[in-house]
Scaffold this active site. Structure first.
Site, PDB file in Angstrom:
ATOM      1  N   HIS A  35      11.129  34.468  37.300  1.00 24.05           N
ATOM      2  CA  HIS A  35       9.719  34.344  37.655  1.00 24.05           C
ATOM      3  C   HIS A  35       9.400  35.178  38.889  1.00 24.05           C
ATOM      4  O   HIS A  35      10.285  35.656  39.581  1.00 24.05           O
ATOM      5  CB  HIS A  35       9.324  32.877  37.883  1.00 24.05           C
ATOM      6  N   GLU A  70       4.712  32.303  38.998  1.00 28.50           N
ATOM      7  CA  GLU A  70       4.612  31.057  39.747  1.00 28.50           C
ATOM      8  C   GLU A  70       3.455  31.165  40.734  1.00 28.50           C
ATOM      9  O   GLU A  70       3.417  32.081  41.555  1.00 28.50           O
ATOM     10  CB  GLU A  70       5.904  30.803  40.519  1.00 28.50           C
ATOM     11  N   HIS A 107       3.088  45.105  42.981  1.00 25.57           N
ATOM     12  CA  HIS A 107       2.188  44.589  41.953  1.00 25.57           C
ATOM     13  C   HIS A 107       3.013  44.004  40.819  1.00 25.57           C
ATOM     14  O   HIS A 107       4.209  44.230  40.716  1.00 25.57           O
ATOM     15  CB  HIS A 107       1.262  45.691  41.423  1.00 25.57           C
ATOM     16  N   GLU A 126      -1.076  45.390  37.216  1.00 25.70           N
ATOM     17  CA  GLU A 126      -1.184  46.627  36.439  1.00 25.70           C
ATOM     18  C   GLU A 126      -1.239  46.309  34.953  1.00 25.70           C
ATOM     19  O   GLU A 126      -0.477  45.472  34.455  1.00 25.70           O
ATOM     20  CB  GLU A 126       0.021  47.519  36.732  1.00 25.70           C
TER      21      GLU A 126
END
Length: 122
Positions: free
Chosen positions: A6, A56, A75, A117
């Site tokens: 994550h 998360e 990003h 993105e």
């Protein structure tokens, strides 16, 4: 074994963020953890494909000021086979913060200013 699990974004307004990720990217809550004293909440979002990787969202009850994201030289990226439809949706939402037509990509920003993105599937 070693694999990605994550990535975390700290958010100021959890409900606003959940609404954004649901509307913008069709992400859904797959699990959450709540502090017994209510001081924090961790909410994990999964993509529509059901991949193991999750986003998360961390909410801290006592946090009042926006997070300092620095120069935002990082990003999160998503690849999609629905690039044009998503681009139109994100345009209507006013969420697009940067486009690079030469590379065929664009970025949206969430309510806390994190950049995401969007990449077309090749």
């Amino acid at each position: 074994m070693l694999k990605f699990n994550h990535f975390n974004f700290n958010v100021l307004d959890l409900e606003k963020s959940l609404d954004f990720y649901r509307q913008a990217l069709d992400l859904r809550v797959v699990r959450e953890k709540n502090a017994q004293d209510g001081s924090f909440k961790l909410v994990y979002l999964g993509d529509p494909e059901g991949s193991d990787f999750t986003l998360e969202l961390t909410w801290l009850r006592d946090r009042q000021e926006p997070y300092n994201l620095g120069d935002l030289e990082y990003h999160l990226a998503f690849v999609t086979d629905q690039y044009e439809a998503l681009h139109q949706r994100h345009q209507q939402m006013g969420a697009i913060c940067f486009e690079n037509p030469a590379m065929g990509i664009y970025f949206i920003h969430d309510p806390d200013g994190y950049w995401i993105e969007i990449v077309p599937q090749k």
